[in-house]
Design an enzyme around this catalytic site. Structure first.
Site, PDB file in Angstrom:
ATOM      1  N   CYS A  97      13.517  11.574   5.990  1.00 19.06           N
ATOM      2  CA  CYS A  97      13.558  11.169   7.401  1.00 19.06           C
ATOM      3  C   CYS A  97      14.953  11.321   7.978  1.00 19.06           C
ATOM      4  O   CYS A  97      15.125  11.475   9.176  1.00 19.06           O
ATOM      5  CB  CYS A  97      13.088   9.722   7.524  1.00 19.06           C
ATOM      6  SG  CYS A  97      13.960   8.632   6.394  1.00 19.06           S
TER       7      CYS A  97
ATOM      8  N   LYS B 202       0.858  -1.192   0.000  1.00 13.10           N
ATOM      9  CA  LYS B 202       0.000   0.000   0.000  1.00 13.10           C
ATOM     10  C   LYS B 202       0.891   1.238   0.000  1.00 13.10           C
ATOM     11  O   LYS B 202       1.349   1.703   1.033  1.00 13.10           O
ATOM     12  CB  LYS B 202      -0.933   0.045   1.230  1.00 13.10           C
ATOM     13  CG  LYS B 202      -2.012   1.108   1.040  1.00 13.10           C
ATOM     14  CD  LYS B 202      -2.254   1.971   2.245  1.00 13.10           C
ATOM     15  CE  LYS B 202      -1.459   3.214   2.385  1.00 13.10           C
ATOM     16  NZ  LYS B 202      -1.662   4.311   1.440  1.00 13.10           N
TER      17      LYS B 202
ATOM     18  N   GLU C 271       9.830   2.183  10.288  1.00 14.87           N
ATOM     19  CA  GLU C 271      10.844   3.198   9.957  1.00 14.87           C
ATOM     20  C   GLU C 271      10.143   4.544  10.027  1.00 14.87           C
ATOM     21  O   GLU C 271       9.333   4.863   9.153  1.00 14.87           O
ATOM     22  CB  GLU C 271      11.399   2.960   8.546  1.00 14.87           C
ATOM     23  CG  GLU C 271      12.098   1.637   8.354  1.00 14.87           C
ATOM     24  CD  GLU C 271      13.405   1.537   9.126  1.00 14.87           C
ATOM     25  OE1 GLU C 271      13.858   2.551   9.704  1.00 14.87           O
ATOM     26  OE2 GLU C 271      13.964   0.433   9.159  1.00 14.87           O
TER      27      GLU C 271
HETATM   28  P1  NDP Z   1       2.315   8.984   6.946  1.00  9.04           P
HETATM   29  O1  NDP Z   1       2.641   8.317   8.223  1.00  9.04           O
HETATM   30  O2  NDP Z   1       1.243   9.990   6.945  1.00  9.04           O
HETATM   31  O3  NDP Z   1       1.925   7.894   5.849  1.00  9.04           O
HETATM   32  C1  NDP Z   1       2.758   6.836   5.492  1.00  9.04           C
HETATM   33  C2  NDP Z   1       1.928   5.736   4.873  1.00  9.04           C
HETATM   34  O4  NDP Z   1       1.056   5.213   5.855  1.00  9.04           O
HETATM   35  C3  NDP Z   1       1.045   6.241   3.739  1.00  9.04           C
HETATM   36  O5  NDP Z   1       0.955   5.237   2.779  1.00  9.04           O
HETATM   37  C4  NDP Z   1      -0.273   6.476   4.450  1.00  9.04           C
HETATM   38  O6  NDP Z   1      -1.402   6.422   3.606  1.00  9.04           O
HETATM   39  C5  NDP Z   1      -0.274   5.291   5.400  1.00  9.04           C
HETATM   40  N1  NDP Z   1      -1.204   5.417   6.517  1.00  9.04           N
HETATM   41  C6  NDP Z   1      -1.768   6.535   7.020  1.00  9.04           C
HETATM   42  N2  NDP Z   1      -2.597   6.205   8.037  1.00  9.04           N
HETATM   43  C7  NDP Z   1      -2.550   4.868   8.156  1.00  9.04           C
HETATM   44  C8  NDP Z   1      -3.193   3.930   9.010  1.00  9.04           C
HETATM   45  N3  NDP Z   1      -4.045   4.323   9.941  1.00  9.04           N
HETATM   46  N4  NDP Z   1      -2.900   2.627   8.859  1.00  9.04           N
HETATM   47  C9  NDP Z   1      -2.020   2.229   7.929  1.00  9.04           C
HETATM   48  N5  NDP Z   1      -1.406   3.057   7.072  1.00  9.04           N
HETATM   49  C10 NDP Z   1      -1.658   4.365   7.195  1.00  9.04           C
HETATM   50  O7  NDP Z   1       3.684   9.585   6.404  1.00  9.04           O
HETATM   51  P2  NDP Z   1       3.915  10.411   5.087  1.00  9.04           P
HETATM   52  O8  NDP Z   1       3.468   9.646   3.901  1.00  9.04           O
HETATM   53  O9  NDP Z   1       3.397  11.786   5.294  1.00  9.04           O
HETATM   54  O10 NDP Z   1       5.522  10.434   5.044  1.00  9.04           O
HETATM   55  C11 NDP Z   1       6.262  11.313   5.801  1.00  9.04           C
HETATM   56  C12 NDP Z   1       6.721  10.646   7.095  1.00  9.04           C
HETATM   57  O11 NDP Z   1       7.434   9.460   6.783  1.00  9.04           O
HETATM   58  C13 NDP Z   1       7.692  11.503   7.871  1.00  9.04           C
HETATM   59  O12 NDP Z   1       7.350  11.503   9.235  1.00  9.04           O
HETATM   60  C14 NDP Z   1       9.028  10.799   7.681  1.00  9.04           C
HETATM   61  O13 NDP Z   1       9.942  10.986   8.701  1.00  9.04           O
HETATM   62  C15 NDP Z   1       8.626   9.390   7.539  1.00  9.04           C
HETATM   63  N6  NDP Z   1       9.654   8.665   6.813  1.00  9.04           N
HETATM   64  C16 NDP Z   1      10.468   7.800   7.488  1.00  9.04           C
HETATM   65  C17 NDP Z   1      11.503   7.157   6.837  1.00  9.04           C
HETATM   66  C18 NDP Z   1      12.377   6.164   7.532  1.00  9.04           C
HETATM   67  O14 NDP Z   1      12.966   5.339   6.833  1.00  9.04           O
HETATM   68  N7  NDP Z   1      12.517   6.185   8.829  1.00  9.04           N
HETATM   69  C19 NDP Z   1      11.778   7.421   5.436  1.00  9.04           C
HETATM   70  C20 NDP Z   1      10.848   8.318   4.819  1.00  9.04           C
HETATM   71  C21 NDP Z   1       9.826   8.915   5.491  1.00  9.04           C
HETATM   72  P3  NDP Z   1      -2.014   7.688   2.850  1.00  9.04           P
HETATM   73  O15 NDP Z   1      -1.195   8.889   3.188  1.00  9.04           O
HETATM   74  O16 NDP Z   1      -1.928   7.285   1.432  1.00  9.04           O
HETATM   75  O17 NDP Z   1      -3.430   7.823   3.314  1.00  9.04           O
END
Ligand code: NDP
Length: 501
Positions: A296, A187, A262
Site C-alpha cells: 500500500c 478474519k 487502512e
Molecule cells: P481486499 O480489500 O480485497 O481484501 C482485504 C480483506 O477484506 C480480505 O480479508 C478480504 O477477504 C476482506 N473482504 C473482502 N470483501 C469484504 C467484505 N465485503 N466485508 C468484509 N471484508 C471483506 O484487499 P486485498 O486483500 O486484495 O489487499 C490488497 C489491498 O489492500 C490493496 O488495495 C492495498 O492498498 C490494501 N492495503 C492497504 C494497506 C494499508 O495499510 N493502508 C496495507 C496493505 C494493503 P477475502 O479476500 O479473503 O475474501
C-alpha cells in the site's frame, strides 16, 4: 502453559501439505472443526504447485467466534495492565517458537522473498512486545481539573486483513486491540490460510482465556460481512482495498461501529533536482518495488525534473536490470511472483493500459520473464512519458509497475504529488535537507520519508483521503480501540455505568 507445541500437521519439509488441510478455526480458545464446507485449493505462486487445501468458515462459525469474544469481554476488559502484559508476552513467546514455520509458509503461500518474510514475521512477533510498552496507567486514565478521563476498551473488535504480509497485519491489529482490553475476531485474507493456521496454533498455545482471541478463515463476503453486520462487534479495524473499505464503512454505520480503515495508495517519490541521481534512483526503486509493488505504501509515481529525465532513465533502467527475480527462498531474490494468476492478469491489464494511453515502456513490459512461465511473475516495469491523469498514474496497480512523471519546478512537483485521490505515504529525495523538509512539509500523506526507507512501528500510520480513516501503531493504534468516559467527581449526581455489554 505447555512447553512445546504440537507440530503434527507439518510436512517433512516444514511446510503444511495437502495431506494436512486447514479445516479448523480458533473459537473460544480451541481449534474447532469448520461448520462451513466450502473448500479452496492453495497454490504456491512461484511455481503453481498445490500446497494446501482450506475449508472456509460460514456465518455459523463467525457467529460462534463473535459470541465467544462477547462472552470473554467482561473479564478480559477488566484485567490489569500487568496481567495483559503477561498474556501479550505469552503470545510473543508462542510466536517465537514458530518463527521458522511461519516464515517458511509465508514464502510458500505468498511468495514473499526470504528477506521480506523475515521482516514481517519477526515484526509480527515484536508487535506483542511493543504493545506491552503502551500499558501505562496514563494511557488509560488522566485527570483534567475536576474530571477523570478514562479510556475504556470499546468491546469486541473485528480485525480484517489483506494477503500482502498477513502475519504482520494480523499481529499488529491483535496486539493493539488486546492491549486495549478488547476481545477479537480475526478474519485474515483467504489467500493467507496456511499462514493463519500457524498463527492460530500460536494463539491457542499462548493459552489466553477462552474467547479472547478468535480467528475464522473464510471469505470477505461471508465471514467479513457477518462481522461487519453484527451488533455484537463494536469496532472494525480493516486493512485492504478502498472499495471494500467503503463498503465496510457504509455497513458499519448501521450499528455505529468505530472503524479504522487502512486502504490503498498511489504514493509519489519526488526526486528533487539537486538529488544525487544514483542514490535517488536506488531509493525510488526500493520504495517503488518493495514487496514487488504489492504494498500500500509503494512509491509508484516517480517525479523527476524535466532537466534530469535522461539521467533518471539511465539510472532507473540500470537499477531494474540488476534486480534478482526468482525463487523466493533464495536470499538474494528481490522480485517475487504476484500472489495469484488473477492478480498477475490484473497487473498485465495495467501494463497494456499504460501502453495504450501513450506511455513508453523504459524497461519491463507485458508477459512473464523468460524461464519463469510456471509462476505468477510479472516483469518489473518502468514507464516514462506518463502524465498524471493517465490510468497507470491514478489507480493503485499493486504490482511492479512504476510511472515516471516530469515536473518543471519544485512547486509543480508538489502539486503533482498531491494530485491523487490517495494520501498514504510520500517520499522525497534531495541533497539539501532543508529543502527536502520544506517539500515534505507540504505533502498530503500520512507518512513522508526522506532519502531512505525508514519505518517506525511506534509512530502513527494511516492515510488521508481515500487511503483511509484513523491511525494505527503505537499509542494511536491503542487509542483506536478505546472509548472515552469522563467521571465528573464534583457533580455528585452523575451515575456512571460500566461499559460491559
Ligand atoms: P481486499 O480489500 O480485497 O481484501 C482485504 C480483506 O477484506 C480480505 O480479508 C478480504 O477477504 C476482506 N473482504 C473482502 N470483501 C469484504 C467484505 N465485503 N466485508 C468484509 N471484508 C471483506 O484487499 P486485498 O486483500 O486484495 O489487499 C490488497 C489491498 O489492500 C490493496 O488495495 C492495498 O492498498 C490494501 N492495503 C492497504 C494497506 C494499508 O495499510 N493502508 C496495507 C496493505 C494493503 P477475502 O479476500 O479473503 O475474501
Amino acid at each position: 502453559m505447555r512447553s512445546t507445541q504440537a507440530r503434527q500437521d507439518l510436512g517433512p519439509d516444514g511446510l503444511i501439505g495437502t495431506e494436512a488441510p486447514v479445516d479448523r478455526h480458533l473459537i473460544g480458545g480451541r481449534l474447532v472443526s469448520s461448520h462451513g464446507r466450502d473448500v479452496v485449493d492453495i497454490f504456491n505462486p512461484a511455481n503453481g504447485a498445490l500446497i494446501g487445501r482450506a475449508t472456509l468458515g460460514d456465518e455459523i462459525d463467525t457467529e460462534a467466534a463473535i459470541a465467544a469474544a462477547k462472552a470473554a469481554f467482561p473479564v478480559w476488559s477488566r484485567t490489569t495492565l500487568d496481567e495483559r502484559k503477561i498474556w501479550l508476552q505469552r503470545i510473543a513467546d508462542a510466536l517465537t517458537e514458530r518463527l521458522t514455520d511461519l516464515k517458511a509458509i509465508t514464502i510458500a503461500e505468498y511468495g514473499a522473498p526470504v528477506t521480506f518474510a523475515d521482516y514481517i514475521v519477526d515484526q509480527a512477533r515484536d508487535f506483542f512486545v511493543l504493545a506491552q510498552e503502551l500499558l501505562k496507567p496514563e494511557n488509560f486514565e488522566t485527570k483534567r481539573g475536576q474530571s477523570t478521563i478514562q479510556k475504556l476498551p470499546v468491546g469486541v473488535a473485528g480485525l480484517m486483513t489483506p494477503w500482502n504480509g498477513s502475519p504482520w497485519f494480523v499481529c499488529e491489529k491483535a496486539a493493539s486491540a488486546l492491549a486495549a482490553g478488547c476481545t477479537v475476531v480475526i478474519k485474515p485474507s483467504q489467500l493467507s490460510t496456511l499462514q493463519s493456521k500457524v498463527l492460530m496454533e500460536c494463539f491457542e498455545h499462548a493459552g489466553l482465556p477462552p474467547g479472547v482471541i478468535n480467528l475464522v478463515n473464510g471469505s470477505g463476503e461471508i465471514v467479513g460481512n457477518t462481522i461487519t453486520r453484527s451488533a455484537n462487534v463494536r469496532k472494525i479495524s480493516f486493512t485492504g482495498s478502498t472499495r471494500v473499505g467503503q463498503m465496510i464503512s457504509r455497513e458499519a454505520a448501521e450499528t455505529m461501529k468505530r472503524v479504522t480503515l487502512e486502504l490503498g495508495g498511489k504514493s509519489p517519490t519526488i526526486i528533487l533536482d539537486d538529488a544525487d541521481m544514483g542514490k535517488a534512483a536506488a531509493f525510488a526503486l526500493t520504495v517503488g518495488l518493495m514487496n514487488t509493488g504489492q504494498s500500500c505504501t509503494a512509491g509508484t509515481r516517480i517525479l523527476v525534473s524535466e532537466g534530469r529525465l535522461a539521467e533518471a532513465k539511465l539510472a532507473l533502467a540500470a537499477g531494474v536490470s540488476k534486480l534478482k527475480l526468482g525463487d523466493p527462498s533464495a536470499r538474494d531474490t528481490v522480485i517475487q511472483p504476484m500472489v495469484t494468476p488473477a492478480h498477475y492478469e490484473r497487473v498485465q491489464g495495467y501494463i497494456r493500459k499504460g501502453i495504450s494511453e501513450g506511455a513508453e515502456v523504459l524497461i519491463g513490459g507485458e508477459g512473464k520473464p523468460a524461464g519463469f512461465e510456471k509462476g505468477n511473475y510479472a516483469k518489473p516495469t518502468v514507464f516514462v512519458g506518463v502524465k498524471n491523469d493517465m490510468t497507470i498514474a491514478r489507480e493503485e496497480i499493486f504490482g511492479p509497475v512504476l510511472s515516471v512523471i516530469t515536473y518543471r519546478d519544485e512547486e509543480e512537483s508538489i502539486a503533482i504529488a498531491n494530485d491523487t485521490q490517495y494520501g498514504l505515504q510520500a517520499y522525497v529525495c534531495g541533497e539539501d535537507m532543508e529543502r527536502a523538509h520544506r517539500v515534505a512539509n507540504r505533502l498530503i500523506a500520512g507518512r513522508v520519508t526522506i532519502n531512505e526507507f525508514v519505518d517506525d512501528p511506534a509512530a502513527p500510520f494511516g492515510g488521508f483521503k481515500l487511503s483511509g480513516i484513523g491511525r494505527e501503531f503505537g499509542l494511536a493504534g491503542l487509542e483506536s480501540y478505546l472509548e472515552t468516559r469522563v467521571i465528573l467527581d464534583k457533580m455528585g449526581t452523575h451515575r456512571v455505568q460500566s461499559n460491559e455489554e
